[in-house]
Design a protein around this motif. Structure first.
Motif, short mmCIF file in Angstrom:
data_model
loop_
_atom_site.label_atom_id
_atom_site.label_comp_id
_atom_site.label_asym_id
_atom_site.label_seq_id
_atom_site.Cartn_x
_atom_site.Cartn_y
_atom_site.Cartn_z
N LEU A 194 0.81 -1.34 -0.15
CA LEU A 194 -0.02 -0.01 0.15
C LEU A 194 0.90 1.23 0.11
O LEU A 194 0.88 2.04 -0.93
CB LEU A 194 -1.01 -0.03 1.34
N ASP A 195 1.79 1.30 1.11
CA ASP A 195 2.71 2.71 1.13
C ASP A 195 3.53 2.36 2.23
O ASP A 195 3.14 1.67 3.33
CB ASP A 195 1.84 3.69 1.55
N THR A 207 -6.84 -2.32 -6.71
CA THR A 207 -7.37 -0.95 -6.40
C THR A 207 -8.31 -1.08 -5.47
O THR A 207 -9.36 -1.77 -5.63
CB THR A 207 -7.86 -0.44 -7.68
N ASP A 232 -9.70 6.13 -4.48
CA ASP A 232 -9.02 4.88 -5.09
C ASP A 232 -7.65 4.80 -4.39
O ASP A 232 -6.98 5.78 -4.54
CB ASP A 232 -8.72 4.68 -6.57
N THR A 233 -7.22 3.65 -3.94
CA THR A 233 -5.96 3.34 -3.32
C THR A 233 -5.40 2.17 -4.06
O THR A 233 -6.02 1.22 -4.18
CB THR A 233 -5.88 2.83 -1.90
N ALA A 242 -2.51 -0.67 -4.66
CA ALA A 242 -1.53 -1.64 -4.38
C ALA A 242 -0.97 -2.50 -5.20
O ALA A 242 -1.77 -3.09 -5.82
CB ALA A 242 -2.08 -2.25 -3.19
#
Length: 135
Positions: free
Chosen positions: A61-62, A118, A125-126, A128
């Motif tokens: 993700l981040d 997504t 929207d995120t 990964a």
């Protein structure tokens, strides 16, 4: 805390003790019990075990935060590395899964391999990227 007003006769307040809780989704589900049709029903389809297995793995993700996807009965299970409860994703079609009426998990493929997830939730929207498959 989340306060949502749906019309002149209904407001919903949601209090939680977890940072990862989707208070907007909870409020919408509560409101939908009183005002029918706020959110459309979503159909669940049956997918072959081989299709579900393609999505198993870890998605970045981040930073150090990732999402682990596994097979869970007729759908998938998901667990964020930063904590929170494991939850089930139900299949809407071969590449789109959901946990709430307004939260979708859409898997993308390149050259026949799953490469990206997504997450569509609350109007955002995120993305990964898949970093590991099941062993």
């Amino acid at each position: 805390a989340e306060y949502s007003r749906y019309d002149d006769s209904l407001g919903v307040i949601v209090l939680v003790n977890a940072d990862s809780a989707r208070t907007d989704a909870i409020a919408l589900e509560v409101a939908n019990h009183y005002i029918r049709g706020l959110s459309p029903k979503r159909a669940v389809v049956k997918l072959p075990a081989a299709t579900l297995a393609e999505y198993v793995g870890r998605y970045q993700l981040d930073g150090e935060n990732f999402l682990t996807i596994g097979v869970d009965g007729p759908g998938l299970s998901a667990q964020f590395s930063q904590g929170g409860a494991q939850f089930r994703l139900l299949p809407e079609n071969p590449s789109t899964f959901f946990i709430a009426k307004d939260e979708s998990y859409v898997f993308s493929k390149e050259n026949g391999q799953v490469t990206r997830l997504t997450i569509r939730a609350g109007g955002a929207d995120t993305v990964a990227n898949k970093i590991a498959s099941a062993h």
